[in-house]
Design an enzyme around this catalytic site. Structure first.
Site, short mmCIF file in Angstrom:
data_model
loop_
_atom_site.label_atom_id
_atom_site.label_comp_id
_atom_site.label_asym_id
_atom_site.label_seq_id
_atom_site.Cartn_x
_atom_site.Cartn_y
_atom_site.Cartn_z
NE ARG A 1 34.12 43.05 32.06
CZ ARG A 1 35.19 43.68 32.47
NH1 ARG A 1 36.14 43.99 31.61
NH2 ARG A 1 35.34 44.01 33.75
CD1 TRP B 1 33.87 46.11 32.52
CD2 TRP B 1 33.35 48.24 32.94
NE1 TRP B 1 34.88 46.64 33.29
CE2 TRP B 1 34.58 47.94 33.57
CE3 TRP B 1 32.83 49.53 33.06
CZ2 TRP B 1 35.29 48.87 34.31
CZ3 TRP B 1 33.53 50.45 33.80
CH2 TRP B 1 34.75 50.13 34.41
CG HIS C 1 32.53 45.72 37.28
ND1 HIS C 1 33.12 46.96 37.36
CD2 HIS C 1 31.18 45.98 37.35
CE1 HIS C 1 32.20 47.90 37.45
NE2 HIS C 1 31.02 47.33 37.44
CD GLN D 1 36.33 41.82 37.62
OE1 GLN D 1 35.56 42.40 38.39
NE2 GLN D 1 36.81 42.38 36.52
CB ALA E 1 37.82 49.78 45.76
CB VAL F 1 38.99 54.74 41.94
CG1 VAL F 1 38.54 53.48 42.63
CG2 VAL F 1 39.41 54.45 40.51
C1 YSA Z 1 39.08 48.96 39.50
C2 YSA Z 1 39.11 49.91 40.53
C3 YSA Z 1 38.48 49.61 41.72
O1 YSA Z 1 38.48 50.54 42.72
C4 YSA Z 1 37.85 48.40 41.92
C5 YSA Z 1 37.82 47.46 40.87
C6 YSA Z 1 38.41 47.75 39.69
C7 YSA Z 1 38.35 46.77 38.58
C8 YSA Z 1 37.20 47.06 37.59
N1 YSA Z 1 35.90 46.82 38.16
C9 YSA Z 1 37.38 46.18 36.38
O2 YSA Z 1 36.58 45.32 36.12
N2 YSA Z 1 38.50 46.43 35.70
S1 YSA Z 1 38.98 45.53 34.46
O3 YSA Z 1 37.98 45.57 33.42
O4 YSA Z 1 40.26 45.99 34.06
O5 YSA Z 1 39.08 44.06 35.02
C10 YSA Z 1 39.84 43.77 36.17
C11 YSA Z 1 40.56 42.46 35.98
O6 YSA Z 1 39.62 41.46 35.60
C12 YSA Z 1 41.56 42.51 34.84
O7 YSA Z 1 42.80 43.02 35.28
C13 YSA Z 1 41.64 41.06 34.45
O8 YSA Z 1 42.50 40.38 35.33
C14 YSA Z 1 40.22 40.57 34.68
N3 YSA Z 1 39.47 40.58 33.44
C15 YSA Z 1 38.84 41.60 32.85
N4 YSA Z 1 38.26 41.23 31.70
C16 YSA Z 1 38.52 39.93 31.54
C17 YSA Z 1 39.29 39.50 32.64
N5 YSA Z 1 39.69 38.23 32.77
C18 YSA Z 1 39.34 37.39 31.79
N6 YSA Z 1 38.61 37.70 30.70
C19 YSA Z 1 38.19 38.96 30.54
N7 YSA Z 1 37.43 39.25 29.48
#
Ligand code: YSA
Length: 338
Positions: free
Chosen positions: A207, A163, A181, A221, A306, A264
């Site tokens: 980000r 991140w 996030h 999100q 979660a 997790v």
């Molecule tokens: C995972 C486990 C948990 O128990 C709770 C939450 C999470 C999610 C974690 N916090 C997270 O941020 N994962 S992620 O980086 O893969 O992002 C989750 C979702 O946010 C992605 O599947 C996507 O749909 C969206 N996302 C992430 N980066 C993005 C984005 N959407 C648009 N632009 C980006 N740069």
């Protein structure tokens, strides 16, 4: 004065009177600017009737010429004044510029609408609300402690690289950032509440990364968290299956795969079938015992699950949007379609 000359004077005076009567009656019926101009040319112009009369006075005796000339000049003065008054009257009777024509149909007032991200967020949170989750919101400007530390992502943990962070410049502290996030709200909710907990948290994330068709540097999100005694992985799967059924319809195939998130254990991601392709829509897992303990919970008593998903990505699938950057480019041609 001879009798002939006397007659000539009388004729000329009568001509002045004739011209006066003709001019007054013609002026009354002149409405348009074209009509008024041709009236001016006819009666006051250099080749007009009054000038012609004055030019024809040459045959009169000098004394008679003075009498008729004075009458003709008086009339010119009168006619010039009447003409000015008529022009003024004509201007004031015209409708002022910008006046309202009440017979025209009214203009339709422009009204706004909900942004497509907001519409998707509402649909997602409503699906979870109906399953017993409460919606809460949290700060976009966040502390490092909640964004990373309490989520089992210590300072030297390689997962922080996932991140890329936008830090807030501050003279007094160096631990303030734009949340990367919505997961920091897991820690905040648990810190402030005892179990059972069932919340969804919509909100903006930031980000420090370059953009492309599926990545924005700011996006939304929706986080989910459930903590209680006896919560299992089956609850996680059942809840997310039901969510997918509500958002994508009952026949849509869903796939879970192992994934890693430091907060997790075990971790998964969920994909949905989209025209034969698996598209990932969220990350999820069972809340790590350390995260429960960081919030002061007894991890031998409580368990939880979660998840975190991107509403723009889900809206892209649902609405066949090919580039995520449309969401925040403020182009009304895009926005008014929703
Ligand atoms: C995972 C486990 C948990 O128990 C709770 C939450 C999470 C999610 C974690 N916090 C997270 O941020 N994962 S992620 O980086 O893969 O992002 C989750 C979702 O946010 C992605 O599947 C996507 O749909 C969206 N996302 C992430 N980066 C993005 C984005 N959407 C648009 N632009 C980006 N740069």
């Amino acid at each position: 004065m001879t009798e002939v000359q006397d007659n000539e004077v009388t004729d000329s005076i009568e001509s002045v009177e004739d011209i006066k009567l003709a001019a007054i009656s013609a002026l009354e019926t002149s409405e348009t600017s074209e009509q008024l101009e041709s009236w001016r040319v006819e009666f006051l112009g250099r080749k007009g009737r009054l000038t012609a009369l004055l030019r024809g006075l040459g045959s009169l005796e000098i004394e008679d010429r003075k009498v008729v000339g004075a009458a003709a000049n008086r009339l010119r003065g009168e006619l010039e004044q009447l003409f000015e008054e008529r022009i003024t009257r004509s201007k004031s009777s015209q409708a002022p510029v910008g006046s309202i024509d009440i017979t025209l149909p009214g203009r339709k007032p422009a009204h706004g609408g909900l942004h497509p991200s907001t519409q998707m967020i509402r649909e997602i949170t409503q699906a979870f609300n109906e399953m017993g989750f409460q919606t809460v919101e949290g700060p976009e400007v966040e502390l490092e402690k909640y964004n990373f530390d309490m989520l089992n992502i210590p300072a030297d943990h390689p997962a922080r690289d996932q991140w890329d962070t936008i830090w807030i410049d501050s003279e007094t502290r160096s631990d303030v950032l734009l949340r990367t996030h919505t997961s920091p709200m897991q820690a905040r909710v648990m810190e402030a509440n005892d179990p059972p907990i069932r919340v969804v948290v919509p909100g903006k994330c930031y980000r420090y990364e370059s953009t492309d068709a599926t990545h924005e540097w700011h996006f939304n999100q929706v986080e989910g968290l459930a903590v209680d005694e006896g919560i299992t992985f089956a609850d996680l799967k059942g809840t997310l299956y039901e969510f997918a059924r509500r958002i994508f319809g009952p026949s849509r195939k869903v796939r879970f795969r192992c994934d890693f998130f430091p907060f997790v254990e075990p971790g998964v991601d969920m994909s949905i079938d989209w025209n034969g392709r698996w598209i990932e829509i969220l990350g999820a897992g069972m809340v790590h015992p350390k995260v429960l303990e960081n919030a002061g919970y007894d991890s031998s008593k409580y368990t939880g699950f979660a998840f975190g998903m991107g509403p723009e990505r889900i809206s892209m699938l649902r609405n066949e949007i090919t580039d995520i950057r449309h969401f925040f480019s403020n182009d009304l041609r895009f926005l008014t379609q929703f």
